[in-house]
Enzyme design. Structure first.
Site, PDB file in Angstrom:
ATOM      1  N   LYS A 111       0.824  -1.213   0.000  1.00 60.68           N
ATOM      2  CA  LYS A 111       0.000   0.000   0.000  1.00 60.68           C
ATOM      3  C   LYS A 111       0.859   1.265   0.000  1.00 60.68           C
ATOM      4  O   LYS A 111       0.455   2.283  -0.548  1.00 60.68           O
ATOM      5  CB  LYS A 111      -0.971   0.007   1.189  1.00 60.68           C
ATOM      6  N   LYS A 193      -4.267 -10.783  -6.167  1.00 59.95           N
ATOM      7  CA  LYS A 193      -5.508 -11.159  -5.490  1.00 59.95           C
ATOM      8  C   LYS A 193      -6.640 -10.244  -5.943  1.00 59.95           C
ATOM      9  O   LYS A 193      -6.399  -9.075  -6.300  1.00 59.95           O
ATOM     10  CB  LYS A 193      -5.339 -11.129  -3.968  1.00 59.95           C
ATOM     11  N   LYS A 196     -10.615  -4.803  -3.880  1.00 59.92           N
ATOM     12  CA  LYS A 196     -11.521  -3.664  -4.047  1.00 59.92           C
ATOM     13  C   LYS A 196     -10.810  -2.468  -4.643  1.00 59.92           C
ATOM     14  O   LYS A 196     -11.408  -1.631  -5.290  1.00 59.92           O
ATOM     15  CB  LYS A 196     -12.059  -3.243  -2.673  1.00 59.92           C
TER      16      LYS A 196
HETATM   17  P1  ATP Z   1      -9.363  -5.557  -0.658  1.00 62.86           P
HETATM   18  O1  ATP Z   1      -7.956  -5.805  -1.118  1.00 62.86           O
HETATM   19  O2  ATP Z   1     -10.364  -6.158  -1.536  1.00 62.86           O
HETATM   20  O3  ATP Z   1      -9.624  -4.109  -0.357  1.00 62.86           O
HETATM   21  P2  ATP Z   1      -8.892  -6.032   2.044  1.00 62.86           P
HETATM   22  O4  ATP Z   1      -8.201  -7.251   2.543  1.00 62.86           O
HETATM   23  O5  ATP Z   1      -8.038  -4.836   1.960  1.00 62.86           O
HETATM   24  O6  ATP Z   1      -9.543  -6.368   0.672  1.00 62.86           O
HETATM   25  P3  ATP Z   1     -11.351  -6.126   3.633  1.00 62.86           P
HETATM   26  O7  ATP Z   1     -12.528  -5.761   2.878  1.00 62.86           O
HETATM   27  O8  ATP Z   1     -11.298  -5.566   4.986  1.00 62.86           O
HETATM   28  O9  ATP Z   1     -10.080  -5.603   2.899  1.00 62.86           O
HETATM   29  O10 ATP Z   1     -11.268  -7.691   3.707  1.00 62.86           O
HETATM   30  C1  ATP Z   1     -12.293  -8.459   4.273  1.00 62.86           C
HETATM   31  C2  ATP Z   1     -11.870  -9.903   4.297  1.00 62.86           C
HETATM   32  O11 ATP Z   1     -11.755 -10.398   2.951  1.00 62.86           O
HETATM   33  C3  ATP Z   1     -10.513 -10.158   4.934  1.00 62.86           C
HETATM   34  O12 ATP Z   1     -10.618 -11.245   5.806  1.00 62.86           O
HETATM   35  C4  ATP Z   1      -9.597 -10.481   3.786  1.00 62.86           C
HETATM   36  O13 ATP Z   1      -8.581 -11.364   4.169  1.00 62.86           O
HETATM   37  C5  ATP Z   1     -10.559 -11.137   2.810  1.00 62.86           C
HETATM   38  N1  ATP Z   1     -10.118 -11.027   1.415  1.00 62.86           N
HETATM   39  C6  ATP Z   1      -9.827  -9.895   0.743  1.00 62.86           C
HETATM   40  N2  ATP Z   1      -9.483 -10.156  -0.530  1.00 62.86           N
HETATM   41  C7  ATP Z   1      -9.567 -11.515  -0.667  1.00 62.86           C
HETATM   42  C8  ATP Z   1      -9.345 -12.417  -1.763  1.00 62.86           C
HETATM   43  N3  ATP Z   1      -8.978 -11.979  -2.947  1.00 62.86           N
HETATM   44  N4  ATP Z   1      -9.537 -13.734  -1.541  1.00 62.86           N
HETATM   45  C9  ATP Z   1      -9.914 -14.198  -0.351  1.00 62.86           C
HETATM   46  N5  ATP Z   1     -10.147 -13.398   0.723  1.00 62.86           N
HETATM   47  C10 ATP Z   1      -9.975 -12.077   0.576  1.00 62.86           C
END
Ligand code: ATP
Ligand code: LTN
Length: 326
Positions: A111, A193, A196
């Site tokens: 990030k 991965k 969002k």
């Molecule tokens: P993003 O990268 O999509 O913003 P994040 O991990 O920053 O996701 P959160 O929305 O807080 O943010 O994540 C919610 C849950 O989803 C967490 O437990 C995270 O580990 C899981 N998660 C996020 N992306 C994935 C993915 N591509 N596959 C499986 N689990 C995921």
């Protein structure tokens, strides 16, 4: 019952990676554990958020949690910034967390690359706030996707250090990571991965996408060279699609491979789109109902905060006494 705590950020729109990797499981374990689920708005602001959008996304994230089948009569559902003890404990834990531990976190390094105007102290400190979330509620287990493993490990390190300095206060939490779906990859780049924050909107299937949009995104998803529909390390794109198919249909990957033996990618993608659309139908129906009932959602948020506050206040009292903050 053992305690579970997890959180989701109200940034962007949640996608099937968040659902399959985390939220679907949050609903499934409600009978086995005493669960607390939190919309972590204070984490979201480690990257700039427009205030009005943040406010709306926070409420949307609560609706996502409820639509996924989390029952506010069984589990506590609340917004992080409503409980000031999260910030208070994060400050205290900061005083015992080595900066080196934070600098080596993979999510921070990723990030930080995108914060062109300079990296904020908040972004570096993100895992300490997450440790505060977890430790405040005597959490036993933290259901998350693979990307959060390192942060849960760090929360154990911080708990141990606090306990050594001030006496037994915090439980050491374990991560709860499912084998399948822990890392759903982008539909347009299977080396990244699904996220969002991905600028390529075709990489993600959002939980609120219409059936037509789901079909279009799956049609555009990249595949691998060769024709076989098989899960193998040299076929990362198809393997990812098979994982998604398997988790939405509850069929083992082997069965799906057999079903599509000698079939084309086009046929497989049509089948996959159908499975995803059906797999999200109930969720989307519940989400639309909640959309029509904003008073109910606000009531859940308020009651959730009242329950969480009771637990958080009593833990903070213990922490302050142990540290001589009287
Ligand atoms: P993003 O990268 O999509 O913003 P994040 O991990 O920053 O996701 P959160 O929305 O807080 O943010 O994540 C919610 C849950 O989803 C967490 O437990 C995270 O580990 C899981 N998660 C996020 N992306 C994935 C993915 N591509 N596959 C499986 N689990 C995921
Ligand atoms: N960092 C997590 C969100 C999060 C969390 C938590 C998860 C914040 N606090 C406590 C589990 C427990 C993420 O980005 N997914």
């Amino acid at each position: 019952m053992k305690r579970v705590f997890s959180g989701i950020q109200p940034s962007g729109t949640p996608h099937i990676g968040n659902y399959l990797g985390a939220i679907k499981n949050w609903a499934a374990i409600q009978e086995e554990y005493d669960c607390i689920y939190c919309v972590v708005d204070l984490h979201a602001i480690t990257v700039y958020q427009k205030p009005d959008i943040l406010r709306q996304k926070t409420i949307d994230a609560i609706k996502i949690i409820l639509a996924a089948g989390i029952d506010p009569e069984k589990s506590i559902v609340f917004v992080q910034s409503h409980i000031k003890e999260h910030s208070e404990l994060a400050w205290i834990l900061n005083t015992i967390t080595p900066i080196g531990e934070l600098e080596r976190m993979t999510q921070f390094k990723d990030k930080a690359k995108n914060q062109k105007a300079g990296v904020s102290a908040g972004l570096l400190d993100y895992p300490v706030l997450m440790a505060a979330d977890i430790l405040l509620y005597n959490t036993d287990a933290v259901p998350v996707g693979e990307d959060q493993r390192q942060h849960v490990e760090l929360s154990r390190v911080i708990a141990r250090k606090f306990n050594n300095l001030y006496g037994e206060t915090f439980k050491e939490p374990a991560e709860l990571i499912r084998k399948e779906g822990a890392r759903i990859m982008s539909l347009t780049d299977p080396t990244k991965k699904m996220s969002k924050s991905d600028e390529d909107k075709f990489g993600c299937i959002d939980l609120t996408d219409s059936p037509d949009l789901i079909r279009e995104k799956i049609k555009k998803a990249v595949t691998d060279s060769g024709k076989e529909i098989i899960s193998r390390p040299d076929k990362p794109a198809v393997s990812n699609l098979l994982t998604i198919y398997s988790l939405f249909s509850n069929q083992p990957i082997k069965e799906i491979e057999t079903k599509y033996e000698n079939k084309t990618y086009v046929e497989f993608k049509e089948g996959l789109a159908q499975v995803v659309i059906e797999g999200l139908a109930l969720f989307q129906e519940k989400y639309a109902e909640l959309d029509k009932n904003p008073e109910y959602v606000l009531k859940v948020i308020k009651e959730g905060a009242d329950k969480a506050r009771n637990l958080a206040e009593s833990k903070m009292k213990e922490v302050k006494e142990k540290m001589g903050l009287v």
